[in-house]
Design a protein around this motif. Structure first.
Motif, PDB file in Angstrom:
ATOM      1  N   GLN A 170      33.583  42.942  54.687  1.00 31.67           N
ATOM      2  CA  GLN A 170      33.002  43.726  53.590  1.00 31.67           C
ATOM      3  C   GLN A 170      34.027  43.926  52.480  1.00 31.67           C
ATOM      4  N   GLU A 171      35.257  44.232  52.861  1.00 37.49           N
ATOM      5  CA  GLU A 171      36.324  44.423  51.871  1.00 37.49           C
ATOM      6  C   GLU A 171      36.585  43.125  51.105  1.00 37.49           C
ATOM      7  N   ASN A 222      36.170  42.494  47.153  1.00 33.30           N
ATOM      8  CA  ASN A 222      37.271  41.948  46.350  1.00 33.30           C
ATOM      9  C   ASN A 222      36.832  40.697  45.598  1.00 33.30           C
ATOM     10  N   GLN A 223      36.005  39.877  46.235  1.00 33.52           N
ATOM     11  CA  GLN A 223      35.508  38.671  45.569  1.00 33.52           C
ATOM     12  C   GLN A 223      34.624  39.038  44.389  1.00 33.52           C
ATOM     13  N   VAL A 224      33.789  40.075  44.545  1.00 25.42           N
ATOM     14  CA  VAL A 224      32.928  40.523  43.445  1.00 25.42           C
ATOM     15  C   VAL A 224      33.790  40.985  42.275  1.00 25.42           C
ATOM     16  N   GLU A 243      34.006  39.282  38.535  1.00 24.96           N
ATOM     17  CA  GLU A 243      33.784  40.045  37.301  1.00 24.96           C
ATOM     18  C   GLU A 243      34.979  39.902  36.365  1.00 24.96           C
ATOM     19  N   THR A 244      36.188  39.967  36.932  1.00 29.96           N
ATOM     20  CA  THR A 244      37.402  39.817  36.123  1.00 29.96           C
ATOM     21  C   THR A 244      37.456  38.428  35.493  1.00 29.96           C
ATOM     22  N   LEU A 245      37.123  37.406  36.279  1.00 30.98           N
ATOM     23  CA  LEU A 245      37.115  36.038  35.743  1.00 30.98           C
ATOM     24  C   LEU A 245      36.099  35.893  34.608  1.00 30.98           C
ATOM     25  N   GLU A 246      34.931  36.503  34.775  1.00 37.15           N
ATOM     26  CA  GLU A 246      33.919  36.429  33.718  1.00 37.15           C
ATOM     27  C   GLU A 246      34.432  37.092  32.440  1.00 37.15           C
TER      28      GLU A 246
END
Length: 115
Positions: free
Chosen positions: A48-49, A53-55, A59-62
């Motif tokens: 879950q963590e 972190n992937q989400v 978002e940061t990459l976008e």
């Protein structure tokens, strides 16, 4: 007589099985679950963590991609402004030349030379 090959292979198996103690099965099941459950729960929370972190990373990459797109459009705008400045300077020079030519023709007309 009856030899060993005449006996059925399944003969006597049912009688050999002990009676199944349901309480023992329940306790063994609980023991098995209690042995593996903590590891599985830790794995679940770690996954879950990782997913969270992937989400965040996505978002940061976008956001970074949109910044790069903005930078590219700014570069395009800067190029457009410098091109506009260049053509504005050309227009100013043409206007100055036309005014100078107009003055010369006016002086020629005053001095009586017809053009």
């Amino acid at each position: 007589g009856v030899g060993p090959s005449d006996a059925s292979p399944d003969e006597g198996v049912v009688e050999d099985l002990p009676l199944i103690d349901e309480k023992a099965v329940e306790q063994l099941t609980e023991g098995l679950i209690s042995h593996y459950l903590p590891d599985l729960q830790r794995s679940k929370s770690a996954l879950q963590e990782l997913t969270q972190n992937q989400v965040v990373l996505l978002e940061t990459l976008e956001q970074e991609i949109s910044k790069f797109k903005e930078c590219n459009s700014i570069v395009d705008i800067n190029a457009l402004f410098s091109e506009a400045k260049h053509y504005h300077n050309k227009l100013v020079n043409i206007r100055n030349e036309m005014m100078m030519l107009h003055e010369k023709t006016s002086k020629l007309k005053v001095s009586g030379i017809s053009i």
